[in-house]
Design a protein around this motif. Structure first.
Motif, PDB file in Angstrom:
ATOM      1  N   PHE A  32       0.839  -1.198   0.000  1.00 29.05           N
ATOM      2  CA  PHE A  32       0.000   0.000   0.000  1.00 29.05           C
ATOM      3  C   PHE A  32       0.876   1.250   0.000  1.00 29.05           C
ATOM      4  O   PHE A  32       1.241   1.777   1.033  1.00 29.05           O
ATOM      5  N   GLY A  33       1.228   1.695  -1.195  1.00 29.05           N
ATOM      6  CA  GLY A  33       2.098   2.855  -1.346  1.00 29.05           C
ATOM      7  C   GLY A  33       3.197   2.588  -2.340  1.00 29.05           C
ATOM      8  O   GLY A  33       3.503   3.424  -3.189  1.00 29.05           O
ATOM      9  N   LEU A  64      -4.763   5.966   1.106  1.00 27.43           N
ATOM     10  CA  LEU A  64      -4.564   4.613   0.590  1.00 27.43           C
ATOM     11  C   LEU A  64      -3.230   4.038   1.033  1.00 27.43           C
ATOM     12  O   LEU A  64      -3.060   2.813   1.053  1.00 27.43           O
ATOM     13  N   ASN A  65      -2.279   4.896   1.363  1.00 20.93           N
ATOM     14  CA  ASN A  65      -0.994   4.449   1.909  1.00 20.93           C
ATOM     15  C   ASN A  65      -1.066   4.318   3.422  1.00 20.93           C
ATOM     16  O   ASN A  65      -0.849   3.246   3.991  1.00 20.93           O
ATOM     17  N   GLU A  66      -1.391   5.431   4.092  1.00 18.62           N
ATOM     18  CA  GLU A  66      -1.224   5.497   5.535  1.00 18.62           C
ATOM     19  C   GLU A  66      -2.332   4.814   6.328  1.00 18.62           C
ATOM     20  O   GLU A  66      -2.073   4.218   7.376  1.00 18.62           O
ATOM     21  N   GLY A  67      -3.563   4.905   5.866  1.00 21.80           N
ATOM     22  CA  GLY A  67      -4.641   4.229   6.572  1.00 21.80           C
ATOM     23  C   GLY A  67      -4.469   2.722   6.559  1.00 21.80           C
ATOM     24  O   GLY A  67      -4.681   2.040   7.577  1.00 21.80           O
ATOM     25  N   ALA A 110      -3.521   4.419  -8.070  1.00 29.08           N
ATOM     26  CA  ALA A 110      -4.947   4.270  -7.781  1.00 29.08           C
ATOM     27  C   ALA A 110      -5.487   5.462  -7.011  1.00 29.08           C
ATOM     28  O   ALA A 110      -4.735   6.296  -6.490  1.00 29.08           O
ATOM     29  N   THR A 111      -6.830   5.526  -6.929  1.00 29.73           N
ATOM     30  CA  THR A 111      -7.521   6.618  -6.246  1.00 29.73           C
ATOM     31  C   THR A 111      -8.444   6.070  -5.174  1.00 29.73           C
ATOM     32  O   THR A 111      -8.831   4.891  -5.178  1.00 29.73           O
ATOM     33  N   ASN A 112      -8.851   6.960  -4.266  1.00 28.67           N
ATOM     34  CA  ASN A 112      -9.826   6.601  -3.238  1.00 28.67           C
ATOM     35  C   ASN A 112     -11.112   6.081  -3.862  1.00 28.67           C
ATOM     36  O   ASN A 112     -11.709   5.105  -3.376  1.00 28.67           O
TER      37      ASN A 112
END
Length: 500
Positions: free
Chosen positions: A326-327, A340-343, A433-435
């Motif tokens: 993720f990232g 999308l990375n940190e959560g 990618a996007t939310n």
């Protein structure tokens, strides 16, 4: 990972230079643009080409902080191109495009290049840039991101670091593979991403040759130079594992090793949850000074020694290695999507805590949900679009992001939740990618209307109303049963966000 506060230069100033002016006699092509259009960082990136590979052959003199070398960049044009640019802050000495000398100039940390002839669309090109400079003296967009240390240097930052040490299309949208070759004085170590392809010494200099064979964003390409103890081993899956500990870590050395040496175990556990590990090597680096955060550099995260001052800390190792999915593999299409990375990396810490019996994800949700009253301004930062100043807010992006995922898990059940996660990492592997894409996938895989739920948690200001009895009861009484892992998680996230 998180970093110090980033100040954008005025958007109007950058917009004025978005397009290169086509020089006289450049042919029928048009100039590439000087922006990829990221709303948070409008000066980042360039258009007109797509980079396939960076070959960096460098030499570095510690003390003087003198970097010199040659970057060979393999790319493909995406238009008929009369001129183009790279993000770059050092001094270019010469530029070749397809083996012919090219005109070049530098302005506002952009290396502007005019080839001898127009480059046709969809054509492979080879750009060779010879350059030198003192990276610690460079300022780009108000930032000084290269760190000179007593015995070397650190090229470790987010969202910017590449332009401080090599010419790049500096945005996650343009990933590439890498060969990083760096010569340093004998007795000094130089560590980068991927596999150590070879190492040799000659005339008082040692050259380290690192290779990354999977697509890699520019900010995830790192360089650490100094006096390190390097450990090499083989993971159970057969991959090379390289960990490095600065020789001046002192009393924190053993705590750092007790954490990082578990990286193969942690990656194996994460692979069962998130899908196959996407890269070719593993490991981590702990410098003695220079950074106050951790960063998920591809295949080899870099950790501040602060994380191990109180003892071993597997939570941060879980966090940074979750970022490999993720990232790093699934990267943001623009920095608005940083959740999308940190959560996801933060929720991986909750899952690790649950697996190790140190506090369930529900207990952690209750704790963080109740840790701030509804009037707290942190609830006013939208997790899915926090703005450049809120991009690394430890509560709004890290903790609320993890809370959003936990609410999704409760809504769809464990089986569908982890199916969503594994489908996401498989479908978006090595991409951007996007939310909104994640929300759509969550609805498709689960078969449930979770759009409203995720929209409230990601884009609506204020504290979402939660119907769980434990959360309501805990908040009303101002008491929370604190899981064992909370102290470590809080310390980890405070350090991760300390540079913001």
């Amino acid at each position: 990972m998180a970093l110090r506060s980033k100040m954008l230069v005025a958007v109007a100033t950058m917009a004025a230079g978005v397009l290169l002016a086509a020089p006289a006699g450049a042919g029928t092509g048009s100039a590439g643009g000087q922006s990829l259009g990221d709303p948070y960082y409008p000066a980042d990136g360039n258009t007109g080409y797509d980079v396939k590979h960076y070959d960096l052959r460098l030499k570095y003199q510690p003390g003087a902080d003198q970097l010199s070398g040659t970057a060979t960049i393999l790319a493909t044009t995406t238009q008929d191109l009369s001129s183009f640019s790279f993000d770059f802050g050092l001094t270019a000495k010469s530029v070749l495009v397809n083996n012919r000398p090219a005109q070049f100039t530098s302005k506002d940390a952009k290396l502007l290049i005019t080839p001898a002839a127009t480059l046709a669309k969809s054509t492979p090109i080879t750009v060779v840039v010879e350059y030198s400079g003192v990276p610690s003296e460079v300022t780009i967009q108000g930032e000084k991101d290269w760190v000179k240390t007593p015995d070397g240097a650190l090229a470790v930052q987010e969202p910017h670091i590449a332009a401080f040490w090599y010419p790049a299309n500096d945005h996650p949208l343009d990933k590439a593979t890498y060969d990083v070759s760096i010569a340093v004085p004998d007795g000094t170590e130089a560590i980068s991403n991927g596999v150590l392809a070879s190492k040799s010494s000659k005339a008082g200099w040692t050259r380290w040759n690192w290779r990354s064979t999977k697509p890699q964003a520019t900010y995830l390409t790192f360089l650490t130079i100094g006096h390190y103890d390097i450990r090499s081993s083989t993971a159970p899956n057969g991959q090379p594992v390289i960990t490095a500990y600065h020789k001046d870590l002192g009393a924190s050395t053993d705590a750092a090793a007790a954490s990082l040496e578990r990286t193969p175990e942690i990656l194996d556990w994460e692979s069962k949850l998130f899908g196959p590990y996407p890269f070719e090597a593993q490991g981590g680096v702990v410098p003695a000074t220079g950074i106050g955060f951790a960063l998920e550099d591809q295949t080899r995260p870099v950790y501040s020694p602060k994380f191990f001052a109180g003892g071993s800390n597997t939570s941060v190792v879980v966090h940074e290695n979750a970022h490999q999915w993720f990232g790093d593999s699934v990267s943001v299409a623009n920095w608005r999507n940083i959740w999308l990375n940190e959560g996801f990396a933060s929720y991986a810490e909750w899952l690790w805590s649950e697996a190790k019996g140190e506090g369930t994800a529900q207990e952690l949700f209750d704790y963080y949900y109740n840790s701030k009253p509804a009037s707290d301004p942190s609830w006013q930062i939208p997790t899915g679009d926090p703005g450049p100043d809120g991009q690394f807010n430890s509560f709004a992006v890290y903790n609320r992001g993890a809370m959003a995922l936990h609410q999704l898990r409760l809504a769809v059940g464990d089986d569908k939740f982890f199916e969503i996660i594994r489908t996401w990492t498989a479908q978006q592997r090595y991409g951007n990618a996007t939310n909104e894409q994640f929300i759509a996938l969550a609805e498709k895989v689960s078969g449930k209307p979770v759009y409203g739920l995720l929209s409230e948690w990601l884009f609506t200001k204020g504290r979402p109303v939660v119907a769980t009895k434990s959360a309501a009861r805990s908040f009303a009484a101002h008491t929370v049963t604190v899981p064992k892992s909370v102290a470590v998680l809080d310390r980890t996230h405070e350090i991760l966000a300390s540079q913001h």
